[in-house]
Design a protein around this motif. Structure first.
Motif, PDB file in Angstrom:
ATOM      1  N   PHE A   1       8.906  -7.209  -7.865  1.00  0.00           N
ATOM      2  CA  PHE A   1       8.830  -7.163  -6.675  1.00  0.00           C
ATOM      3  C   PHE A   1       9.564  -6.135  -5.887  1.00  0.00           C
ATOM      4  N   LYS A   2      10.520  -5.560  -6.511  1.00  0.00           N
ATOM      5  CA  LYS A   2      11.323  -4.544  -6.243  1.00  0.00           C
ATOM      6  C   LYS A   2      10.983  -3.187  -6.600  1.00  0.00           C
TER       7      LYS A   2
ATOM      8  N   LYS B   1       7.052  -3.075  -6.506  1.00  0.00           N
ATOM      9  CA  LYS B   1       6.512  -3.679  -5.062  1.00  0.00           C
ATOM     10  C   LYS B   1       5.179  -4.152  -4.943  1.00  0.00           C
TER      11      LYS B   1
ATOM     12  N   LYS C   1       2.848  -7.755  -4.802  1.00  0.00           N
ATOM     13  CA  LYS C   1       2.904  -9.020  -4.092  1.00  0.00           C
ATOM     14  C   LYS C   1       2.635 -10.348  -4.735  1.00  0.00           C
TER      15      LYS C   1
ATOM     16  N   TYR D   1      14.074  -8.540  -0.469  1.00  0.00           N
ATOM     17  CA  TYR D   1      13.692  -7.335  -0.823  1.00  0.00           C
ATOM     18  C   TYR D   1      13.020  -6.701   0.408  1.00  0.00           C
TER      19      TYR D   1
ATOM     20  N   GLU E   1      12.043  -3.949   1.632  1.00  0.00           N
ATOM     21  CA  GLU E   1      10.965  -2.982   1.319  1.00  0.00           C
ATOM     22  C   GLU E   1       9.774  -3.686   0.798  1.00  0.00           C
ATOM     23  N   ASN E   2       9.699  -4.814   0.495  1.00  0.00           N
ATOM     24  CA  ASN E   2       8.717  -5.654   0.112  1.00  0.00           C
ATOM     25  C   ASN E   2       8.519  -7.245   0.358  1.00  0.00           C
TER      26      ASN E   2
END
Length: 259
Positions: A46-47, A50, A52, A90, A92-93
């Motif tokens: 996820f980081k 990125k 889902k 996170y 960014e996501n």
């Protein structure tokens, strides 16, 4: 408090190892371990990437975690697998429905792989302690803690706010003490990836935490990036000193008065 981690090189042994099913080379570090936590690779999925959703979907990822648990527990009985969860920290996501999807994964994992020693992740919205306590209440009401005795605080691993980290752990600890009293059993509390600088602050509330030394993780131990083997080994030795300082701190069996 136990610190699960992973040495920079497999030939260096350590008793409490955290592995990562996203990076299966991490399993090369388990030789000689007393206990292993099989992590779902949240940071990588996820980081870094990125995404889902876990590669191939949550059903495949849960199966992968269970498969590794069955493989390792034959030689290291004190092995746990983390049920794949979804982060909201996170920036960014952000996974907006992270709690709902984490609950779905828990329900699927305990139904289809009931014999695995699962660690139950307690997720929450970003910087939102009440949402985390609400999820713990769901886990209790669903009877999941009747069978499983290890939970993990999962929504504060990227926080740099010592007060938020402390309050998250202290409140969950208090709720768990009440649950233990009702159920007549001990429930262990883990915390995913808190900042090393907060370890002494949160150790009285926890059974375990985790961290991993990589090029980037050299920063909190040596103050700079590690690019050479000897630098990584030196950073590892520094980390071991930090671990010795907190492993003497035992989780309190009584409620801690919050200030």
């Amino acid at each position: 408090m136990i610190v699960y981690t992973r040495p920079p090189y497999p030939e260096i042994q350590y008793p409490y190892i955290i592995t990562n099913i996203f990076d299966e080379t991490s399993f090369r570090h388990i030789a000689g371990a007393k206990s292993v936590i099989i992590d779902s690779g949240v940071n990588s999925v996820f980081k870094r990437l990125k995404l889902k959703e876990y590669p191939g979907g949550y059903v495949r990822w849960i199966h992968k975690a269970a498969t590794w648990w069955y493989k390792i527990k034959t030689t290291i009985p004190n092995t746990y697998a983390t049920i794949p969860d979804y982060p909201a920290d996170y920036i960014e996501n952000i996974v907006e429905d992270n709690i709902e999807r984490t609950i779905r994964n828990i329900e699927y994992a305990v139904k289809h792989y009931p014999h695995v020693r699962w660690i139950i992740p307690i997720q929450g919205r970003h910087n939102d302690i009440p949402s985390m306590t609400k999820m713990l209440e769901y886990v209790e009401d669903a009877g999941i803690l009747d069978t499983y005795n290890y939970i993990a605080i999962a929504n504060a691993c990227t926080s740099k706010n010592p007060k938020f980290i402390h309050d998250s752990v202290a409140i969950i600890h208090k709720r768990v003490k009440h649950i233990e009293k009702k159920k007549g059993k001990t429930i262990k509390i883990h915390m995913f990836g808190p900042s090393i600088s907060t370890w002494k602050l949160i150790a009285p509330y926890l059974d375990s935490v985790d961290t991993v030394i990589t090029n980037y993780w050299c920063l909190p131990t040596t103050g700079k990036m590690c690019t050479k083997k000897q630098e990584k080994i030196n950073a590892w030795k520094t980390l071991l000193q930090r671990i010795k300082e907190v492993e003497k701190i035992k989780k309190t069996n009584t409620l801690i008065q919050q200030t």
